[in-house]
Design a protein around this motif. Structure first.
Motif, PDB file in Angstrom:
ATOM      1  N   LEU A 161      45.340  42.954  38.937  1.00 29.33           N
ATOM      2  CA  LEU A 161      44.429  44.514  39.176  1.00 29.33           C
ATOM      3  C   LEU A 161      43.969  44.165  41.068  1.00 29.33           C
ATOM      4  CD1 LEU A 161      41.499  42.185  36.936  1.00 29.33           C
ATOM      5  CD2 LEU A 161      42.429  44.204  36.725  1.00 29.33           C
ATOM      6  N   CYS A 162      44.004  43.059  41.990  1.00 31.61           N
ATOM      7  CA  CYS A 162      43.653  43.544  43.305  1.00 31.61           C
ATOM      8  C   CYS A 162      44.530  44.894  43.483  1.00 31.61           C
ATOM      9  CB  CYS A 162      43.759  42.574  43.776  1.00 31.61           C
ATOM     10  SG  CYS A 162      42.794  40.806  43.719  1.00 31.61           S
ATOM     11  N   GLN A 163      45.775  44.411  43.827  1.00 28.53           N
ATOM     12  CA  GLN A 163      47.279  45.865  43.830  1.00 28.53           C
ATOM     13  C   GLN A 163      46.414  47.455  43.532  1.00 28.53           C
ATOM     14  OE1 GLN A 163      50.541  43.673  41.784  1.00 28.53           O
ATOM     15  NE2 GLN A 163      51.190  42.753  43.901  1.00 28.53           N
ATOM     16  N   LYS A 164      45.750  47.108  42.391  1.00 26.44           N
ATOM     17  CA  LYS A 164      45.427  48.132  42.492  1.00 26.44           C
ATOM     18  C   LYS A 164      43.713  48.558  42.725  1.00 26.44           C
ATOM     19  CE  LYS A 164      47.692  48.408  37.443  1.00 26.44           C
ATOM     20  NZ  LYS A 164      48.406  49.703  38.049  1.00 26.44           N
ATOM     21  N   GLY A 165      43.268  47.746  43.449  1.00 22.76           N
ATOM     22  CA  GLY A 165      42.336  48.044  44.221  1.00 22.76           C
ATOM     23  C   GLY A 165      41.108  47.681  43.590  1.00 22.76           C
ATOM     24  N   ARG A 166      41.186  47.175  42.439  1.00 19.51           N
ATOM     25  CA  ARG A 166      40.131  46.649  41.899  1.00 19.51           C
ATOM     26  C   ARG A 166      39.763  45.549  41.295  1.00 19.51           C
ATOM     27  NH1 ARG A 166      37.882  50.145  37.409  1.00 19.51           N
ATOM     28  NH2 ARG A 166      36.048  48.885  38.082  1.00 19.51           N
ATOM     29  N   SER A 167      39.535  45.127  42.697  1.00 20.11           N
ATOM     30  CA  SER A 167      39.228  43.523  43.115  1.00 20.11           C
ATOM     31  C   SER A 167      37.879  42.709  42.203  1.00 20.11           C
ATOM     32  CB  SER A 167      39.078  42.406  44.072  1.00 20.11           C
ATOM     33  OG  SER A 167      38.037  44.122  45.409  1.00 20.11           O
ATOM     34  N   ASP A 168      37.050  43.644  42.152  1.00 25.04           N
ATOM     35  CA  ASP A 168      35.570  43.565  41.090  1.00 25.04           C
ATOM     36  C   ASP A 168      36.288  42.773  40.230  1.00 25.04           C
ATOM     37  OD1 ASP A 168      36.430  46.026  40.962  1.00 25.04           O
ATOM     38  OD2 ASP A 168      35.047  46.425  39.968  1.00 25.04           O
ATOM     39  N   ILE A 169      36.932  43.727  39.311  1.00 31.55           N
ATOM     40  CA  ILE A 169      37.156  43.088  38.604  1.00 31.55           C
ATOM     41  C   ILE A 169      38.373  41.798  38.155  1.00 31.55           C
ATOM     42  CG2 ILE A 169      38.577  43.293  35.459  1.00 31.55           C
ATOM     43  CD1 ILE A 169      37.962  47.049  36.149  1.00 31.55           C
ATOM     44  N   ALA A 170      39.047  41.298  38.788  1.00 34.04           N
ATOM     45  CA  ALA A 170      39.802  40.090  39.497  1.00 34.04           C
ATOM     46  C   ALA A 170      38.486  39.521  39.582  1.00 34.04           C
ATOM     47  CB  ALA A 170      40.515  40.228  40.392  1.00 34.04           C
TER      48      ALA A 170
END
Length: 506
Positions: A161-170
């Motif tokens: 998720l972080c690699q996809k720029g979705r640290s909010d979901i992470a």
């Protein structure tokens, strides 16, 4: 091939006999004949694991699947590692759906712990960019008693998720760990902290740091400085130098439990009071290393992190200070440095590091360090130097390159048309029981044919088929074309070809 069977056969005996076979089909035949020759003998889990491993590594997927089904029918107790081997084999062959199907049917086997298989499959799905499937698999199986630990799989999901720029979901995944009865480990914090900082979610990152203080940093672990550094660097990069300095004080006091004498006020005047961001970051890094009672762990963690970011000069400075303080860097640190140098295309410096720097530091290079440099040399079209380097490596006691390193070296030599040297490496692989794959054999055979070494090519073809590895049609085309161009060798090659054709493995 005739086998000398023992008077009494045990599973350990059979495993040893099977491992001695070069041909996986011969190993399978011995495995199948054992019970008919010894009516009271029964296969156990380790024997099945041996056969499945041999068939899997040679790409014999159909036969491997049959043995797995036989293991299920026998209902013998088996370890989770058997299914890890099968899952990885399916994935390498591009049959990930077969791997998923196997995992979902593990309840039919006599295996009580699926944790390794579960984590391996999630990891492969993440690497194959099948994140939704990975999440679905996790939801379906995370609460079962068969999966004893979910931390690693959750870390993998957060990383994706972080690699996809979705640290909010992470971050939501991280917060759900409590409901999953999972305690986040250091890797959980490292992944999420980096993701939040890269997405400039500095408020969430700061709150994550505070939670880290009371969850995993209560005793002041030196390895935590890598996580602290991520936040402090991000604050500096975003123009929040004063906040970074203030946060450093809290980290030294609450995170690293630093004695008061190490909690020194930073002198920012040398760096234009925060204008020189890179200088401030170097000052903060030094304060982190020295702050919590300098140790081998703190220096190593900082150096490795800097090398991983290709900041070689800064990492070297940490390494030098390490020496000055009387700490001796480990091979892990030098492995990180070798990898950084190779990424920066400074392979000659990587060689010098092993031959001079590690010798001076009285640190023995490991197989991993050697392999990193060999691969780096091959990628820079210096395969001949890599070949000589491998010879030096083999003179060191207990230092034998793995199959992947040999394969990279053969590929590099073939790309530079050094087919005779590639043939020598192939011979060395067999001596060291590192059985080459079909692609490695094929490149060498085609190369030898292109330089008129038909006899050597045919010998390797015979070795290839003796291991039940079927050559591609391009290999036969190369050999036939080469023989036709050299009629003098036609009779000899024809004789060997007929022998190969009559072989049951072809």
């Amino acid at each position: 091939m005739s086998i000398r069977w023992p008077r009494l056969l045990s599973p350990t005996n059979l495993s040893q006999i099977i491992r001695m076979q070069k041909n996986p089909l011969t190993a399978l035949k011995i495995f199948s004949e054992a019970q008919s020759k010894y009516p009271n003998y029964r296969h156990n889990g380790p024997v099945y694991a041996t056969v499945i491993g041999i068939l899997g590594s040679s790409g014999r997927i159909t036969e491997m699947k049959e043995v797995i089904n036989q293991m299920k029918s026998d209902s013998c107790e088996c370890k989770d590692s058997v299914f890890v081997t099968a899952i990885k084999t399916y994935a390498r062959a591009g049959q990930l759906d077969e791997a998923v199907s196997l995992f979902k049917n593990l309840s039919q086997f006599n295996c009580v712990n699926w944790t390794q298989s579960f984590n391996t499959l999630v990891e492969i799905m993440v690497e194959e960019s099948r994140l939704e499937d990975a999440c679905r698999l996790f939801v379906e199986h995370c609460c079962g008693w068969e999966v004893s630990s979910r931390v690693r799989s959750l870390n993998l999901l957060m990383l994706a998720l972080c690699q996809k720029g979705r640290s909010d979901i992470a971050l939501h995944v991280f917060q759900e760990m409590d409901y999953q009865s999972c305690n986040p480990d250091r890797e959980s914090y490292r992944i999420l902290m980096r993701g939040l900082c890269e997405d400039r979610r500095l408020n969430e990152a700061t709150h994550l740091l505070y939670s880290m203080f009371w969850r995993i940093s209560q005793k002041g672990c030196a390895e935590d400085i890598v996580i602290y550094r991520t936040l402090l660097d991000a604050l500096c990069d975003n123009g929040k130098v004063e906040e970074a300095v203030e946060m450093l004080g809290k980290i030294l006091r609450k995170g690293l439990k630093a004695p008061k004498k190490f909690r020194l006020q930073l002198d920012l005047s040398r760096y234009n009071y925060g204008e020189d961001t890179e200088g401030i970051k170097r000052l903060i890094n030094a304060a982190l290393v020295r702050g919590g009672n300098p140790s081998l762990a703190s220096y190593s963690a900082m150096a490795i992190d800097l090398y991983n970011e290709n900041k070689i000069n800064e990492a070297d400075a940490v390494l030098n200070e390490m020496h000055d303080r009387g700490f001796r860097p480990t091979s892990i640190v030098y492995g990180a440095k070798a990898a950084a140098l190779c990424r920066e295309r400074k392979v000659v410096e990587a060689v010098e590091m092993i031959e001079k720097e590690m010798v001076w530091a009285n640190c023995v290079p490991t197989v991993k360090v050697f392999s990193i440099v060999v691969k780096g040399l091959c990628h820079e079209k210096q395969s001949v130097l890599a070949f000589e380097f491998l010879k030096k490596m083999e003179k060191q006691v207990g230092c034998v390159a793995d199959k992947e390193t040999y394969g990279v070296l053969v590929d590099g030599l073939c790309c530079e048309s050094r087919f005779l040297e590639a043939s020598q490496v192939l011979q060395e692989m067999l001596i060291k029981s590192r059985l080459p794959c079909a692609d490695t054999y094929s490149k060498v055979i085609r190369g030898l044919c292109s330089v008129g070494r038909q006899y050597d090519a045919v010998m390797w073809l015979e070795e290839m088929t003796s291991q039940a590895i079927l050559p591609e049609y391009t290999v036969w085309n190369s050999l036939v074309a080469s023989v036709c161009c050299n009629i003098a060798n036609n009779e000899a090659c024809s004789e060997v070809y007929n022998r190969l054709k009559s072989s049951p493995s072809v």
